[in-house]
Write an enzyme that holds these catalytic residues in place. Structure first.
Site, PDB file in Angstrom:
ATOM      1  N   HIS A  53      81.187  26.287  32.706  1.00  2.44           N
ATOM      2  CA  HIS A  53      79.805  26.746  32.540  1.00  2.44           C
ATOM      3  C   HIS A  53      79.409  27.630  33.718  1.00  2.44           C
ATOM      4  O   HIS A  53      78.947  27.160  34.755  1.00  2.44           O
ATOM      5  CB  HIS A  53      78.847  25.553  32.433  1.00  2.44           C
ATOM      6  CG  HIS A  53      77.464  25.937  32.017  1.00  2.44           C
ATOM      7  ND1 HIS A  53      76.885  25.474  30.856  1.00  2.44           N
ATOM      8  CD2 HIS A  53      76.533  26.742  32.603  1.00  2.44           C
ATOM      9  CE1 HIS A  53      75.659  25.986  30.748  1.00  2.44           C
ATOM     10  NE2 HIS A  53      75.426  26.747  31.810  1.00  2.44           N
ATOM     11  N   GLU A 255      68.348  20.254  29.636  1.00  2.00           N
ATOM     12  CA  GLU A 255      68.332  20.636  31.060  1.00  2.00           C
ATOM     13  C   GLU A 255      66.926  20.415  31.609  1.00  2.00           C
ATOM     14  O   GLU A 255      66.715  19.568  32.473  1.00  2.00           O
ATOM     15  CB  GLU A 255      68.757  22.092  31.225  1.00  2.00           C
ATOM     16  CG  GLU A 255      68.767  22.551  32.673  1.00  2.00           C
ATOM     17  CD  GLU A 255      69.054  24.025  32.820  1.00  2.00           C
ATOM     18  OE1 GLU A 255      69.238  24.468  33.959  1.00  2.00           O
ATOM     19  OE2 GLU A 255      69.071  24.741  31.796  1.00  2.00           O
ATOM     20  N   ASP A 334      77.191  27.614  37.332  1.00  2.00           N
ATOM     21  CA  ASP A 334      76.084  28.194  36.581  1.00  2.00           C
ATOM     22  C   ASP A 334      75.829  29.644  36.970  1.00  2.00           C
ATOM     23  O   ASP A 334      76.286  30.559  36.303  1.00  2.00           O
ATOM     24  CB  ASP A 334      74.832  27.344  36.738  1.00  2.00           C
ATOM     25  CG  ASP A 334      73.894  27.423  35.556  1.00  2.00           C
ATOM     26  OD1 ASP A 334      74.233  28.116  34.579  1.00  2.00           O
ATOM     27  OD2 ASP A 334      72.826  26.781  35.591  1.00  2.00           O
TER      28      ASP A 334
END
Length: 398
Positions: A53, A255, A334
């Site tokens: 990710h 999230e 991220d």
């Protein structure tokens, strides 16, 4: 997360003006190690790693932004890499509007430029190789890097040109492929739908189908979790087509949004992995169900703190619960450009503040490989690399 549209209107934590990962380094007021330059490998886990990710447009080198701006004759509010970094990095909690302004500092430089797009993909692979990553899945929105065939509002106030989302994908694939050959790691890509742009989603799944044999391994949905899926039905249509065609699926959910978003991702969009998913813990029944299903959660420790998704106290982070329950999850960066971070730093943080051990790092990376979107044969080869590097013997076939 996607750097442009996945945020909700929340405050954001201070970024990391860091780069070495020695736990003996001095720490700042938030308990994060202070670093002067990035270290290529983690000292807490200096072994092969998997990353699932990370956003391409949130992992660009600052010097590249300067170089491309100079070549294209684009003025920037800074003349050196350090000055520009200070403009890009968020230094204190800000509103969503202020946060998004940071991306306006550089995205208009890269978007719409063929050479720049291929370059950032190539350099991304080099940077990951230096961090000890042997396999990475990098995601991005093709439409955000294009300057035509994107609807009325061309991203970043670009003048309309002739770079389509389709060609963006081809350029990224070329950059990743050349990086693979040069740096001896494997890199694949995931194409993002954006919650606020449902009209793009059908095009995104078609691009996934077109380039599934050229490096694209999955579809993703990023963006403001408060946007109703029923009112933006194109996302569901795109995911239904992905299921029909065997396109792998991940979804940003839970999230900053509630656990119900995770449930929606799994039940409505048939997600095979969840991006972040921290708030799954709000629904104990859902959490247990997903544990039983071995659902994979793509977790990003530093990101989750600096975006305000999780507590600023790392010792209270949801990842600790996932670790204790032997959940299936990965550790990821991220948007390392925005957080001035890297993967070794995330490993250092969870080691120092959450009690992670070398055995847990091995376990989560093996789970990451198993949960990757590679074809089975390549997945087996990747797992073999990890088992060999970790000195582990496999008693049975997977």
């Amino acid at each position: 997360m996607h750097i442009i549209a996945r945020r909700t209107a929340i405050g954001f934590g201070s970024p990391l003006l860091l780069s070495s990962v020695r736990t003996s380094k001095p720490t700042d007021c938030r308990g994060l190690p202070i670093m002067a330059e990035r270290s290529p490998h983690s000292e807490v886990f200096n072994k092969p790693k998997i990353e699932l990710h990370v956003h391409l447009d949130g992992a660009i080198r600052v010097q590249t932004i300067l170089d491309v701006a100079k070549r294209r004759g684009i003025s920037l509010p800074a003349n050196t890499a350090e000055e520009l970094k200070e403009k890009i990095i968020v230094h204190e909690p800000v509103t969503l509007t202020k946060f998004l302004e940071k991306f306006k500092e550089y995205m208009h430089v890269i978007a719409g430029d063929r050479e720049a797009i291929k370059r950032i993909a190539y350099e991304f692979v080099e940077d990951k190789a230096k961090e000890g990553v042997i396999y990475v899945e990098v995601r991005y929105s093709p439409h955000f890097l294009a300057n035509c065939d994107v609807g009325k509002n061309i991203p970043w106030n670009q003048t309309e040109g002739d770079l389509t989302p389709d060609e963006v994908v081809r350029l990224v694939n070329e950059g990743l492929s050349e990086g693979e050959r040069a740096f001896k790691i494997k890199a694949r890509s995931i194409l993002c739908c954006m919650r606020h742009m449902p009209n793009w989603s059908i095009e995104v799944v078609e691009l996934c189908k077109t380039y599934r044999d050229a490096g694209v391994v999955a579809i993703d949905l990023a963006g403001d979790e408060s946007m109703n899926l029923e009112e933006n039905s194109n996302h569901k249509v795109a995911y239904e087509e992905a299921v029909r065609c065997g396109i792998h699926r991940t979804v940003h959910a839970g999230e900053v949004g509630p656990a119900s978003m995770v449930k929606e991702a799994v039940e409505e969009l048939k997600a095979e992995r969840i991006g972040h998913g921290y708030n799954t813990l709000q629904d104990k029944d859902l959490y247990r169900k997903l544990l039983e299903q071995n659902m994979h959660f793509e977790m990003c420790p530093i990101s989750s703190k600096l975006t305000g998704a999780c507590s600023s106290d790392f010792t209270q982070h949801p990842i600790i619960t996932f670790r204790k329950d032997k959940a299936n999850y990965s550790l990821n960066t991220d948007d390392p450009l925005i957080f001035n971070s890297n993967l070794p730093l995330d490993y250092s943080i969870v080691h120092q503040h959450m009690g992670f051990t070398e055995e847990e790092f091995k376990r989560l990376n093996i789970n990451s490989a198993k949960s990757s979107f590679l074809p089975e044969k390549e997945k087996e080869e990747l797992l073999h690399q990890l088992y060999e590097a970790y000195g582990m013997m496999r008693s049975t076939a997977l």
